[in-house]
Each structure stands twice: as structure tokens, then as C-alpha cells.
Design a protein around this motif. Structure first.
Motif, PDB file in Angstrom:
ATOM      1  N   UNK A  59      69.898 -89.050 -66.937  1.00 26.72           N
ATOM      2  CA  UNK A  59      71.348 -89.019 -67.725  1.00 26.72           C
ATOM      3  C   UNK A  59      72.209 -88.278 -66.338  1.00 26.72           C
ATOM      4  N   UNK A  60      73.096 -89.004 -66.733  1.00 21.85           N
ATOM      5  CA  UNK A  60      74.641 -89.566 -65.846  1.00 21.85           C
ATOM      6  C   UNK A  60      74.924 -88.493 -66.806  1.00 21.85           C
ATOM      7  N   UNK A  61      75.246 -86.969 -66.684  1.00 21.19           N
ATOM      8  CA  UNK A  61      76.393 -86.234 -66.995  1.00 21.19           C
ATOM      9  C   UNK A  61      78.000 -86.423 -66.526  1.00 21.19           C
ATOM     10  N   UNK A  62      79.171 -87.024 -67.350  1.00 17.17           N
ATOM     11  CA  UNK A  62      80.407 -87.041 -67.063  1.00 17.17           C
ATOM     12  C   UNK A  62      80.973 -85.975 -67.262  1.00 17.17           C
ATOM     13  N   UNK A  63      81.202 -84.999 -67.942  1.00 17.45           N
ATOM     14  CA  UNK A  63      81.407 -83.941 -68.466  1.00 17.45           C
ATOM     15  C   UNK A  63      81.558 -82.758 -67.631  1.00 17.45           C
ATOM     16  N   UNK A  64      82.603 -82.080 -67.112  1.00 15.87           N
ATOM     17  CA  UNK A  64      82.102 -80.418 -66.280  1.00 15.87           C
ATOM     18  C   UNK A  64      81.691 -79.343 -67.322  1.00 15.87           C
ATOM     19  N   UNK A  65      81.563 -79.752 -68.384  1.00 15.54           N
ATOM     20  CA  UNK A  65      81.192 -78.412 -69.486  1.00 15.54           C
ATOM     21  C   UNK A  65      79.758 -78.432 -69.184  1.00 15.54           C
ATOM     22  N   UNK A  66      78.623 -78.170 -69.460  1.00 13.63           N
ATOM     23  CA  UNK A  66      77.337 -77.219 -70.052  1.00 13.63           C
ATOM     24  C   UNK A  66      77.160 -78.271 -71.339  1.00 13.63           C
ATOM     25  N   UNK A  67      76.927 -79.047 -71.454  1.00 13.82           N
ATOM     26  CA  UNK A  67      76.458 -80.198 -73.195  1.00 13.82           C
ATOM     27  C   UNK A  67      74.595 -80.142 -73.443  1.00 13.82           C
ATOM     28  N   UNK A  68      74.512 -80.237 -74.595  1.00 15.26           N
ATOM     29  CA  UNK A  68      72.977 -80.081 -74.848  1.00 15.26           C
ATOM     30  C   UNK A  68      73.075 -82.313 -75.620  1.00 15.26           C
ATOM     31  N   UNK A  69      72.505 -82.998 -74.811  1.00 13.97           N
ATOM     32  CA  UNK A  69      72.609 -84.312 -74.911  1.00 13.97           C
ATOM     33  C   UNK A  69      70.775 -84.351 -75.629  1.00 13.97           C
ATOM     34  N   UNK A  70      71.195 -85.672 -77.086  1.00 13.49           N
ATOM     35  CA  UNK A  70      70.180 -85.587 -77.454  1.00 13.49           C
ATOM     36  C   UNK A  70      69.925 -87.511 -77.103  1.00 13.49           C
ATOM     37  N   UNK A  71      68.651 -87.981 -76.739  1.00 10.39           N
ATOM     38  CA  UNK A  71      68.073 -88.822 -75.643  1.00 10.39           C
ATOM     39  C   UNK A  71      67.170 -89.531 -77.078  1.00 10.39           C
ATOM     40  N   UNK A  72      66.871 -90.543 -77.506  1.00 11.10           N
ATOM     41  CA  UNK A  72      65.873 -91.259 -77.905  1.00 11.10           C
ATOM     42  C   UNK A  72      65.459 -91.975 -77.725  1.00 11.10           C
ATOM     43  N   UNK A  73      63.579 -91.806 -77.590  1.00 15.24           N
ATOM     44  CA  UNK A  73      63.208 -92.804 -76.644  1.00 15.24           C
ATOM     45  C   UNK A  73      62.601 -93.478 -78.094  1.00 15.24           C
ATOM     46  N   UNK A  74      61.852 -94.947 -77.502  1.00 19.53           N
ATOM     47  CA  UNK A  74      61.871 -95.849 -78.404  1.00 19.53           C
ATOM     48  C   UNK A  74      60.303 -96.834 -77.723  1.00 19.53           C
ATOM     49  N   UNK A  75      59.203 -96.551 -77.671  1.00 18.13           N
ATOM     50  CA  UNK A  75      58.380 -97.139 -77.560  1.00 18.13           C
ATOM     51  C   UNK A  75      57.251 -98.242 -78.010  1.00 18.13           C
ATOM     52  N   UNK A  76      57.523 -99.296 -76.993  1.00 14.80           N
ATOM     53  CA  UNK A  76      56.769-100.083 -78.325  1.00 14.80           C
ATOM     54  C   UNK A  76      56.300-101.027 -77.515  1.00 14.80           C
ATOM     55  N   UNK A  77      55.026-101.813 -78.839  1.00 13.36           N
ATOM     56  CA  UNK A  77      54.137-102.775 -77.266  1.00 13.36           C
ATOM     57  C   UNK A  77      52.623-102.467 -78.337  1.00 13.36           C
ATOM     58  N   UNK A  78      51.145-102.494 -77.796  1.00 11.83           N
ATOM     59  CA  UNK A  78      50.218-102.605 -77.574  1.00 11.83           C
ATOM     60  C   UNK A  78      49.341-101.591 -77.447  1.00 11.83           C
TER      61      UNK A  78
END
Length: 139
Positions: free
Chosen positions: A120-139
Motif C-alpha cells: 500500500x503506497x500511502x500518499x498522505x502525511x497524516x496517519x490513516x486507516x485504509x480499507x483494502x478489498x481482496x478478491x480471490x477467484x479460481x478453482x
């Protein structure tokens, strides 16, 4: 085909690269997909997802320095500034990178290279809580 959705919450301490490779692999480990793809998407407009070298920490500082020079704060041509002088530059940095990365999965393992990691490449100076969505697809 199986599709599995999950979410990560990443706490940042300001600008920088935050490796999340292990956390993404952990999400893959918990689902039934053996071969397929994992897509990692950040749900924000002032940070991004990148694949970067994860062996040498100094390699992480170079993209930060590059983007600080490429898209400086307090440029006189920025009109949007309601959230501070680092807000508009953070949006432009996100546009120049990406909000998602997709990685193949083979035998339940992400096929990242020996020296690659997902960040995750944070571009803001202040601390943040970032939501990252993970989708796994396959067999």
C-alpha cells in the motif's frame, strides 16, 4: 469457479510504502482456491497499490522521493486544497500509480517474484486507516 471476498484494514503512519504481502497470502490460505488470481484493491483516492522490491528497504524510499519531486505539495496550480496541501498531490499520485494489483495463484501461493512484494503506497502525511478489498477467484 470459486470467488472469495475479504477485506484488510491497514493502519498507516503517514507517507510511505507498507508491505501487505503476508496479509494477502493469509486471505488466500483461508479460502478454497488452489489456482487462480488474487486482486487487491484499495478503496481510497489518496493512496495506491503497487508491486515493489521488498528486499532492500532503501528501494522503497526512492519511489517516495520520486513522487515528492514529480508531484510536489503546494504547487500554485492546484485548486483543490480543502483537506490540506498534501491532498491534491495525493490524488494525482494515485492516478499515476494504480488502485489495484492482480497476482496469479498456483498451488495456493501467490506467484510474486523473489524480490517482489505487494505494498500500500500511502500518499498522505497524516496517519490513516485504509480499507483494502481482496478478491480471490479460481478453482
Amino acid at each position: 469457479m470459486h470467488v472469495h471476498h475479504d477485506q484488510l484494514e491497514i493502519s498507516t503512519n503517514g507517507k510511505g510504502l507498507y508491505e501487505i504481502t503476508r496479509e494477502v497470502q493469509s486471505k488466500i490460505d483461508r479460502c478454497s482456491v488452489r489456482n487462480g488470481t488474487a486482486t487487491v484493491f484499495v478503496q481510497h483516492t489518496s493512496c495506491s497499490m503497487i508491486i515493489m522490491e521488498n528486499a532492500d528497504p532503501t528501494a522503497r524510499r526512492d519511489p517516495e522521493e520520486f513522487f515528492d519531486r514529480l508531484v510536489p505539495e503546494d504547487a500554485d496550480y492546484f485548486m483543490h486544497g480543502s483537506e490540506g496541501s498534501d491532498d491534491m498531490p495525493s490524488h494525482i499520485r494515485m492516478v499515476l500509480t494504480r488502485t489495484s494489483e492482480t497476482v496469479p495463484i498456483v498451488d495456493r501461493l501467490m506467484q510474486v517474484g523473489t524480490w517482489q512484494g505487494i505494498f500500500l503506497f500511502e500518499h498522505r502525511r497524516a496517519p490513516h486507516r485504509r480499507k483494502v478489498f481482496v478478491t480471490v477467484m479460481g478453482e
